[in-house]
Design an enzyme around this catalytic site. Structure first.
Site, PDB file in Angstrom:
ATOM      1  N   GLU A 148       0.888  -1.160   0.000  1.00 41.98           N
ATOM      2  CA  GLU A 148       0.000   0.000   0.000  1.00 41.98           C
ATOM      3  C   GLU A 148       0.922   1.204   0.000  1.00 41.98           C
ATOM      4  O   GLU A 148       1.736   1.368   0.916  1.00 41.98           O
ATOM      5  CB  GLU A 148      -0.866  -0.043   1.254  1.00 41.98           C
ATOM      6  CG  GLU A 148      -1.948   0.998   1.234  1.00 41.98           C
ATOM      7  CD  GLU A 148      -2.387   1.360   2.624  1.00 41.98           C
ATOM      8  OE1 GLU A 148      -2.682   0.462   3.420  1.00 41.98           O
ATOM      9  OE2 GLU A 148      -2.404   2.562   2.911  1.00 41.98           O
TER      10      GLU A 148
ATOM     11  N   CYS B  24      -2.953   7.434   4.973  1.00 33.96           N
ATOM     12  CA  CYS B  24      -3.022   7.076   3.553  1.00 33.96           C
ATOM     13  C   CYS B  24      -4.340   7.511   2.934  1.00 33.96           C
ATOM     14  O   CYS B  24      -4.461   7.622   1.726  1.00 33.96           O
ATOM     15  CB  CYS B  24      -2.820   5.580   3.389  1.00 33.96           C
ATOM     16  SG  CYS B  24      -3.729   4.635   4.598  1.00 33.96           S
TER      17      CYS B  24
HETATM   18  P1  NAP Z   1       9.275   3.934   3.839  1.00 34.03           P
HETATM   19  O1  NAP Z   1      10.487   4.755   3.687  1.00 34.03           O
HETATM   20  O2  NAP Z   1       8.671   3.415   2.596  1.00 34.03           O
HETATM   21  O3  NAP Z   1       9.673   2.717   4.787  1.00 34.03           O
HETATM   22  C1  NAP Z   1       8.749   1.710   5.146  1.00 34.03           C
HETATM   23  C2  NAP Z   1       9.505   0.415   5.450  1.00 34.03           C
HETATM   24  O4  NAP Z   1      10.075  -0.093   4.258  1.00 34.03           O
HETATM   25  C3  NAP Z   1      10.632   0.586   6.430  1.00 34.03           C
HETATM   26  O5  NAP Z   1      10.658  -0.598   7.229  1.00 34.03           O
HETATM   27  C4  NAP Z   1      11.866   0.635   5.572  1.00 34.03           C
HETATM   28  O6  NAP Z   1      12.881   0.044   6.347  1.00 34.03           O
HETATM   29  C5  NAP Z   1      11.495  -0.250   4.393  1.00 34.03           C
HETATM   30  N1  NAP Z   1      12.066   0.197   3.117  1.00 34.03           N
HETATM   31  C6  NAP Z   1      11.885   1.394   2.516  1.00 34.03           C
HETATM   32  N2  NAP Z   1      12.540   1.422   1.336  1.00 34.03           N
HETATM   33  C7  NAP Z   1      13.140   0.226   1.198  1.00 34.03           C
HETATM   34  C8  NAP Z   1      13.966  -0.351   0.194  1.00 34.03           C
HETATM   35  N3  NAP Z   1      14.312   0.330  -0.908  1.00 34.03           N
HETATM   36  N4  NAP Z   1      14.400  -1.601   0.379  1.00 34.03           N
HETATM   37  C9  NAP Z   1      14.068  -2.312   1.488  1.00 34.03           C
HETATM   38  N5  NAP Z   1      13.301  -1.820   2.475  1.00 34.03           N
HETATM   39  C10 NAP Z   1      12.840  -0.568   2.340  1.00 34.03           C
HETATM   40  O7  NAP Z   1       8.126   4.671   4.591  1.00 34.03           O
HETATM   41  P2  NAP Z   1       8.097   5.603   5.896  1.00 34.03           P
HETATM   42  O8  NAP Z   1       9.391   5.652   6.605  1.00 34.03           O
HETATM   43  O9  NAP Z   1       6.980   5.113   6.649  1.00 34.03           O
HETATM   44  O10 NAP Z   1       7.705   7.031   5.350  1.00 34.03           O
HETATM   45  C11 NAP Z   1       8.287   7.653   4.251  1.00 34.03           C
HETATM   46  C12 NAP Z   1       7.218   8.113   3.281  1.00 34.03           C
HETATM   47  O11 NAP Z   1       6.330   7.027   3.003  1.00 34.03           O
HETATM   48  C13 NAP Z   1       6.275   9.189   3.765  1.00 34.03           C
HETATM   49  O12 NAP Z   1       6.801  10.467   3.615  1.00 34.03           O
HETATM   50  C14 NAP Z   1       5.059   8.952   2.921  1.00 34.03           C
HETATM   51  O13 NAP Z   1       5.194   9.606   1.695  1.00 34.03           O
HETATM   52  C15 NAP Z   1       5.033   7.499   2.693  1.00 34.03           C
HETATM   53  N6  NAP Z   1       4.050   6.765   3.531  1.00 34.03           N
HETATM   54  C16 NAP Z   1       2.885   6.445   2.971  1.00 34.03           C
HETATM   55  C17 NAP Z   1       1.938   5.732   3.708  1.00 34.03           C
HETATM   56  C18 NAP Z   1       0.644   5.345   3.106  1.00 34.03           C
HETATM   57  O14 NAP Z   1      -0.132   4.696   3.792  1.00 34.03           O
HETATM   58  N7  NAP Z   1       0.363   5.672   1.875  1.00 34.03           N
HETATM   59  C19 NAP Z   1       2.208   5.358   5.021  1.00 34.03           C
HETATM   60  C20 NAP Z   1       3.435   5.699   5.578  1.00 34.03           C
HETATM   61  C21 NAP Z   1       4.355   6.400   4.800  1.00 34.03           C
HETATM   62  P3  NAP Z   1      14.401   0.559   6.463  1.00 34.03           P
HETATM   63  O15 NAP Z   1      14.370   2.030   6.503  1.00 34.03           O
HETATM   64  O16 NAP Z   1      14.893  -0.097   7.695  1.00 34.03           O
HETATM   65  O17 NAP Z   1      15.012  -0.005   5.246  1.00 34.03           O
END
Ligand code: NAP
Length: 491
Positions: free
Chosen positions: A228, A265
């Site tokens: 998601e 979200c």
């Molecule tokens: P995120 O950066 O996507 O990280 C979520 C999880 O995925 C973390 O456990 C991260 O772990 C892992 N991850 C991220 N990129 C990865 C990759 N390339 N390879 C392997 N694992 C990966 O999300 P976030 O920290 O929650 O927030 C960042 C942005 O996500 C927000 O600014 C927002 O735009 C978006 N977000 C969207 C929703 C939604 O419901 N639509 C919800 C939350 C966040 P590690 O950092 O340990 O690798």
């Protein structure tokens, strides 16, 4: 190689061995296990809420509510598997007279194997360690390896402790649930790419989701990633309601855009309406309402920085005007609520304007006429939600707009804000790409269990060799389809 990454082969092998035992544990015992996890979380409620408050900046009432949602989800899945009909048992009886003879074929859903669950930053309980993904996977009979979110690492550990206590109390096979701390992208990558993982649950950024999908595709045997990712949740304000319910619309959406500092979200990020005095009045009232909303820090530094950076970039787009009078977008991780406006003509020329900006931000798209409004809606990608605000007369006159919104999203809402997702059997929290990676599934509600199962057809099996759900005597008393008819009857 970090210690965590070098431990992954053993973790996955343990998850597979545990699956061989756990998938045979009766549904009744699995249900008690889920209920016990809920009890153990409840026992730690105060400590969990205080710790999550420190780690995520989310206010205590919100976190308390989220614990309730989390334990509610666990109990919902316990009830689902106690009732048992979710396995979709279908029986076609044999017919020896037919030429050629018709065989005895019986189908049901069976669990997949070890599932990798990525904790989400914005829901430290309900979409994380013992959240809906874990609860649904455990209900199905799959085992779970949780990749904790680094932004609430200690909360994740404490929830995992509650799960471990429940494993012991209920005599569930060791390693049915394992927890891997989230310290680098490499950890998540190694879990997804490991040949023993069978499916992945993820809630987070589009970049993160896309990366996981790519890892899963690179495997010798690819596996599904239920990601998601990003949704802007379009809202259409139909003409009559915009004129007659302006004040209540402004109140509703000031609350919805800023709920949880816009870190949902389902936050409404795009509003479509016809230009004119009614829209101007709505904007004025919305800006007034937003001034009354108190602020708190965003979930983590990275999310606050992303909010700042994306809005700075938006400021470089000449056709977009900021309506809020704030000069800064964030201060000490506290975000300003930002409303911007663009003409539909410009919106249609700039696909970047329909990308998610995570935080208390929304863009108002001012349309010359209904045709332009419909063209703007048609330009959107898949969404979790699509909302239409209108009077009865509006709905009668604009059925085509309701149809357009329905084509876009997994949940279509009339006259309510999209934030706030009911956890129930009829819920669809899913939608076309990029809101999710597979719009055929939901990540909220009892149907979310369907992500962790596969159908198996048993042909020509003796009655005593069949799983209980498919036996002639229907020992589970479940609803089945026998020769194309729904029934609870025995054979
Ligand atoms: P995120 O950066 O996507 O990280 C979520 C999880 O995925 C973390 O456990 C991260 O772990 C892992 N991850 C991220 N990129 C990865 C990759 N390339 N390879 C392997 N694992 C990966 O999300 P976030 O920290 O929650 O927030 C960042 C942005 O996500 C927000 O600014 C927002 O735009 C978006 N977000 C969207 C929703 C939604 O419901 N639509 C919800 C939350 C966040 P590690 O950092 O340990 O690798």
């Amino acid at each position: 190689m970090s210690d965590t990454i070098s431990a992954i082969p053993e973790i996955m092998s343990n998850a597979r061995l545990a699956f061989e035992k756990y998938s045979r544990v009766s549904a009744g015992k699995r249900a008690v296990f889920l209920e016990t996890i809920a009890e153990e979380i409840e026992n730690k409620r105060e400590a969990l809420v205080n710790l999550a408050n420190l780690e995520t900046n989310l206010p205590l009432p919100r976190l308390n509510g989220e614990i309730g949602r989390t334990t509610g989800q666990l109990k919902m899945f316990a009830n689902l598997i106690k009732e048992g009909s979710w396995v979709e048992a279908v029986i076609d009886l044999p017919d020896a007279e037919r030429v050629p003879a018709k065989p005895d074929t019986r189908k049901m859903l069976v669990p997949l194997g070890p599932v990798i669950v990525f904790g989400a930053s914005n829901f430290p309980f309900a979409f994380s360690t013992a959240g809906g993904d874990t609860a649904s996977a455990l209900a199905s009979g799959s085992t779970v390896v949780i990749k904790g979110h680094p932004a609430h690492a200690k909360t994740s550990e404490m929830v995992f402790e509650a799960i471990q206590i429940a494993i012991k109390k209920c005599e569930i096979p060791e390693n049915t649930v394992q927890h891997v701390p989230g310290d680098s992208h490499e950890t998540g990558k190694a879990l997804v790419m490991h040949p023993l993982s069978t499916a992945v649950a993820f809630t987070g950024s589009q970049a993160g989701g896309k990366a996981l999908i790519e890892y899963a595709r690179q495997r010798e045997i690819p596996v599904p990633v239920y990601a998601e990712m990003s949704s802007i949740n379009p809202v259409v304000l139909l003409p009559e309601t915009l004129g007659s319910n302006t004040t209540s619309l402004a109140k509703t959406f000031a609350g919805s855009v800023t709920l949880g500092m816009g870190q949902f979200c389902t936050k409404p990020g795009l509003f479509f309406a016809l230009k004119g005095e009614n829209l101007n009045q709505f904007i004025l009232l919305l800006l007034e309402e937003l001034k009354l909303i108190s602020k708190h820090k965003m979930l983590h530094e990275g999310i606050a920085q992303a909010y700042e950076k994306l809005l700075q970039h938006l400021g470089t787009q000449q056709e977009v005007s900021f309506l809020s009078d704030s000069e800064k977008f964030t201060e000490e991780m506290k975000p300003e609520a930002i409303i911007a406006k663009v003409k539909a003509e410009s919106f249609l020329k700039n696909p970047g304007l329909s990308e998610e900006i995570f935080g208390p931000y929304a863009l108002i798209v001012e349309c010359e006429d209904l045709n332009e409004l419909k063209s703007a809606l048609k330009s959107l990608k898949g969404q979790l939600t699509a909302t239409i605000m209108g009077t009865d007369q509006d709905f009668d006159l604009h059925a085509d707009i309701i149809e357009l919104q329905t084509s876009l999203a997994g949940r279509v809402i009339l006259n309510a804000a999209p934030t706030g997702v009911e956890v129930c059997a009829s819920m669809v929290h899913g939608g076309g790409y990029p809101s999710t990676s597979d719009e055929k599934f939901t990540s909220v509600g009892s149907s979310s269990i369907k992500r962790w199962v596969r159908p198996v057809c048993f042909q020509g099996f003796r009655n005593n060799m069949l799983p209980d759900a498919l036996k002639n005597e229907n020992p589970l008393g479940i609803w089945r389809i026998i020769d194309n008819k729904f029934t609870q009857k025995t054979i």
